[in-house]
Design an enzyme around this catalytic site. Structure first.
Site, PDB file in Angstrom:
ATOM      1  N   THR A   1     -49.164  -1.656  23.242  1.00  0.00           N
ATOM      2  CA  THR A   1     -49.161  -0.587  22.241  1.00  0.00           C
ATOM      3  C   THR A   1     -48.402  -1.021  20.983  1.00  0.00           C
ATOM      4  O   THR A   1     -48.754  -0.646  19.869  1.00  0.00           O
ATOM      5  CB  THR A   1     -48.486   0.676  22.822  1.00  0.00           C
ATOM      6  OG1 THR A   1     -49.034   0.943  24.107  1.00  0.00           O
ATOM      7  CG2 THR A   1     -48.688   1.874  21.925  1.00  0.00           C
TER       8      THR A   1
ATOM      9  N   HIS B   1     -37.251   0.951  22.783  1.00  0.00           N
ATOM     10  CA  HIS B   1     -36.374   1.751  23.634  1.00  0.00           C
ATOM     11  C   HIS B   1     -36.142   1.108  25.000  1.00  0.00           C
ATOM     12  O   HIS B   1     -35.436   1.681  25.825  1.00  0.00           O
ATOM     13  CB  HIS B   1     -37.009   3.129  23.824  1.00  0.00           C
ATOM     14  CG  HIS B   1     -38.415   3.000  24.296  1.00  0.00           C
ATOM     15  ND1 HIS B   1     -39.429   2.584  23.471  1.00  0.00           N
ATOM     16  CD2 HIS B   1     -38.972   3.169  25.507  1.00  0.00           C
ATOM     17  CE1 HIS B   1     -40.555   2.518  24.166  1.00  0.00           C
ATOM     18  NE2 HIS B   1     -40.305   2.875  25.405  1.00  0.00           N
TER      19      HIS B   1
ATOM     20  N   LYS C   1     -43.361  -8.461  17.321  1.00  0.00           N
ATOM     21  CA  LYS C   1     -44.610  -7.992  16.752  1.00  0.00           C
ATOM     22  C   LYS C   1     -44.717  -8.362  15.280  1.00  0.00           C
ATOM     23  O   LYS C   1     -43.703  -8.627  14.621  1.00  0.00           O
ATOM     24  CB  LYS C   1     -44.796  -6.497  16.962  1.00  0.00           C
ATOM     25  CG  LYS C   1     -43.923  -5.617  16.131  1.00  0.00           C
ATOM     26  CD  LYS C   1     -44.395  -4.160  16.287  1.00  0.00           C
ATOM     27  CE  LYS C   1     -43.575  -3.254  15.403  1.00  0.00           C
ATOM     28  NZ  LYS C   1     -44.202  -1.960  15.189  1.00  0.00           N
TER      29      LYS C   1
ATOM     30  N   ASP D   1     -36.822   3.510  15.237  1.00  0.00           N
ATOM     31  CA  ASP D   1     -38.001   4.240  14.762  1.00  0.00           C
ATOM     32  C   ASP D   1     -38.179   5.600  15.430  1.00  0.00           C
ATOM     33  O   ASP D   1     -38.913   6.444  14.937  1.00  0.00           O
ATOM     34  CB  ASP D   1     -39.285   3.385  14.848  1.00  0.00           C
ATOM     35  CG  ASP D   1     -39.541   2.835  16.230  1.00  0.00           C
ATOM     36  OD1 ASP D   1     -38.731   3.096  17.148  1.00  0.00           O
ATOM     37  OD2 ASP D   1     -40.554   2.122  16.400  1.00  0.00           O
TER      38      ASP D   1
HETATM   39  C1  VG1 Z   1     -45.039   4.306  23.858  1.00  0.00           C
HETATM   40  C2  VG1 Z   1     -45.337   5.674  23.294  1.00  0.00           C
HETATM   41  C3  VG1 Z   1     -46.129   5.547  22.008  1.00  0.00           C
HETATM   42  C4  VG1 Z   1     -45.339   4.671  21.022  1.00  0.00           C
HETATM   43  C5  VG1 Z   1     -45.020   3.336  21.669  1.00  0.00           C
HETATM   44  C6  VG1 Z   1     -44.137   2.472  20.798  1.00  0.00           C
HETATM   45  O1  VG1 Z   1     -46.255   3.637  24.156  1.00  0.00           O
HETATM   46  O2  VG1 Z   1     -46.036   6.460  24.233  1.00  0.00           O
HETATM   47  O3  VG1 Z   1     -46.370   6.825  21.480  1.00  0.00           O
HETATM   48  O4  VG1 Z   1     -46.089   4.448  19.860  1.00  0.00           O
HETATM   49  O5  VG1 Z   1     -44.325   3.544  22.901  1.00  0.00           O
HETATM   50  O6  VG1 Z   1     -42.931   3.118  20.477  1.00  0.00           O
HETATM   51  P1  VG1 Z   1     -46.888   3.585  25.648  1.00  0.00           P
HETATM   52  O7  VG1 Z   1     -48.114   2.724  25.526  1.00  0.00           O
HETATM   53  O8  VG1 Z   1     -45.830   3.009  26.527  1.00  0.00           O
HETATM   54  O9  VG1 Z   1     -47.191   4.985  26.012  1.00  0.00           O
HETATM   55  V1  VG1 Z   1     -41.547   2.203  20.188  1.00  0.00           V
HETATM   56  O10 VG1 Z   1     -40.341   3.198  19.715  1.00  0.00           O
HETATM   57  O11 VG1 Z   1     -41.576   1.294  21.503  1.00  0.00           O
HETATM   58  O12 VG1 Z   1     -41.990   1.090  18.953  1.00  0.00           O
HETATM   59 CO    CO Z   2     -38.814   2.149  18.861  1.00  0.00          CO
END
Ligand code: VG1
Ligand code: CO
Length: 543
Positions: A18, A114, A126, A281
């Protein structure tokens, strides 16, 4: 200066998720692993020669080592200029701004957001493009393809660089500038928000607490809240970024930012509380005795945008990720502005922001932002909320109550089942999907199913299609049940189940979300056969 061409072999697991490539630190520490991926990024940017690359990370374990390697590779790969945050630091929104501000060709962000940090924990990398936003799906796929056929990478034989001080130096044909990671970002915030009004608020009887969770936002929050806005010392807590984030989980939610949440629900509660995540973020917004769900936060800010000088002229439109509640849609319809539903991940907002179709966007996963950068922005969200409080003179609770009375309330909760065996997680989703053809028209948990589908998104700007973005069950009364697998985890599979129900009746606006949504929660577990297939009775995390 010698440039070495190193022969290498592909790793099969470098497909970004993601938000970039996230793996255990140990995986990144394997010989050639980081180098292969960085070379795959550079190979996907053929016009990089002579251009500027921004570089920095959230300061987690392995940040410093990785930056030194990337500097040497960038020099060997003909980048014209490197802009590096002092000590190798940059928050994700700050790097997005710096890319745009200095008209760079792109940036590399070192972060696993996180996810916890440390030798046994996670690292990530990234690439963001010249608009300051995460690489598009197409570019991401190209980088992945490159990583699967890579045979060599280029690296300059030079000593490590001192990143402690702002300075400039020349390495071959590459100019290297070490810059203050905070200043440009804080200046941008000062342009967007009414700092004198916010200073009056924070220097009066109003009390706030910001928890940086020992991650990257500490120095930014201290500069903005305590230095520029004059909030009392101690307003920002856990402000020193640590390589292991103090052993904590820098995820701003009620589970991982528990001390802050406990404070806001105690007798000693300040008026306002907020936290951000590892890379700065995400945001969590709390009032005295009240938690604002991120979906509601987007809707409230959309409704109250006139309180913020930069947006007082009105918004172009608003977008939310598909699993995010539809609270913002209701506001957009009332305001007569466009609203969009995109797949999970900030990269999908980029085209809409660049085209001027949206001004605000957000995700249920504690992400909120605007067209000022191309990433979600934790401190921006905090300043936006403070602006609403300063301008209306209302408390967080009063703002929420008035919002629900006017627009209705979207009860919302996400249940995460972490570290499931990948096989059983996929089995659950396959089993669920197989039932979809017969669901429409059926009565489930007292609600009639309107649509059951696998979400597919066609980008309204470039027409690109992203399929398989989550399984959805939409009910005729506006409720929704959504299922998808996480694309950011580094161990096993994480199943996310999102529950939402909409009410307008004034006497239904103040119920407990877990109780109110209990029938949908049970339905989600039944439809996936969660317990029989995984043995799990309860989710790992509830947000
Ligand atoms: C998670 C969240 C998604 C967010 C992504 C990156 O992805 O659900 O909404 O954009 O983290 O956030 P996933 O595929 O684990 O559901 V961050 O603060 O890691 O840049
Ligand atoms: Co983040």
């Amino acid at each position: 200066m010698d440039i070495r061409t190193v022969s290498t072999q592909p790793f099969p697991d470098q497909r970004p998720g993601t938000s970039g490539l996230r793996k255990k630190v140990r995986v990144f520490q394997q010989p050639h692993y980081l180098e292969n991926f960085v070379q795959a990024i550079f190979d996907a940017i053929p016009d990089r020669q002579g251009k500027t690359l921004v570089l920095g990370g959230d300061g987690r374990y392995f940040n410093r080592e990785a930056i030194q390697t990337i500097i040497k590779m960038a020099v060997a790969n003909d980048w014209g200029e490197l802009l590096i945050g002092r000590q190798g630091l940059f928050s994700t929104p700050a790097i997005s701004h710096v890319i745009r501000h200095y008209r760079a060709r792109g940036g590399i962000i070192l972060s696993a957001s996180h996810n916890p940090a440390g030798p046994e924990q996670d690292f990530g990398i990234k690439f963001n493009g010249e608009n300051g936003g995460p690489a598009s799906e197409a570019l991401t796929e190209q980088i992945w393809a490159g990583s699967k056929s890579i045979e060599r990478y280029l690296i300059a034989e030079i000593a490590d660089i001192d990143l402690e001080h702002e300075t400039e130096l020349q390495l071959g044909s590459t100019r290297v500038r070490i810059i203050d990671p905070v200043r440009d970002y804080a200046d941008l915030m000062e342009k967007l928000f009414d700092f004198p009004a916010l200073a009056r608020l924070l220097q009066g009887p109003f009390r706030m607490r910001f928890d940086a969770l020992h991650a990257i936002t500490g120095p930014y929050a201290e500069e903005i809240f305590e230095k520029r806005l004059g909030a009392p010392a101690g307003t920002v807590q856990n402000a020193t970024p640590l390589a292991d984030f103090g052993g904590g989980h820098p995820d701003p939610n009620l589970v991982y930012a528990k001390p802050l949440a406990d404070l806001l629900f105690s007798d000693a509660a300040p008026d306002f509380g907020a936290a951000s995540d590892g890379d700065g973020d995400r945001n969590m917004i709390l009032g005295r005795g009240v938690f604002v769900t991120p979906s509601d936060s987007l809707a409230v800010l959309t409704a109250q945008a006139r309180c913020i000088p930069a947006y007082a002229g009105g918004l172009h439109g608003v977008a939310r990720s598909m699993p995010t509640s539809r609270a913002a849609d209701v506001v957009a319809e009332a305001l007569g502005i466009e609203h969009f539903e995109t797949p999970t991940g900030w990269k999908f907002f980029g085209n809409l922001l660049d085209a001027g179709r949206i001004t605000f966007c957000g995700e249920e996963s504690f992400g909120t932002g605007s067209d000022h950068v191309r990433e979600k922005d934790g401190l921006w969200a905090v300043l936006a909320w403070l602006s609403v409080l300063a301008s209306t003179g209302l408390s967080v609770r009063e703002i929420l109550d008035q919002h629900w009375q006017r627009f209705g309330r979207h009860y919302y909760t996400r249940h995460d089942y972490e570290e499931l065996p990948s096989e059983s997680a996929e089995q659950m989703l396959a089993g669920l999907h197989a039932q979809f053809p017969v669901l429409p028209g059926q009565l489930l948990a007292g609600r009639e199913v309107a649509v059951a589908d696998d979400f597919s998104y066609t980008d309204p700007i470039d027409g690109s299609v992203s399929a398989h973005q989550g399984l959805r069950i939409l009910f005729t009364d506006g409720a929704r049940l959504i299922f998808r697998l996480s694309g950011t985890g580094t161990a096993g599979a994480t199943l996310r189940i999102y529950h939402e129900a909409y009410v307008r009746e004034p006497d239904q606006l103040h119920r407990d979300p877990q109780r109110f949504l209990a029938p949908l929660i049970q339905l989600g577990k039944d439809l996936t056969r969660l317990e029989p297939l995984s043995g799990r009775k309860a989710p790992t995390v509830i947000t």
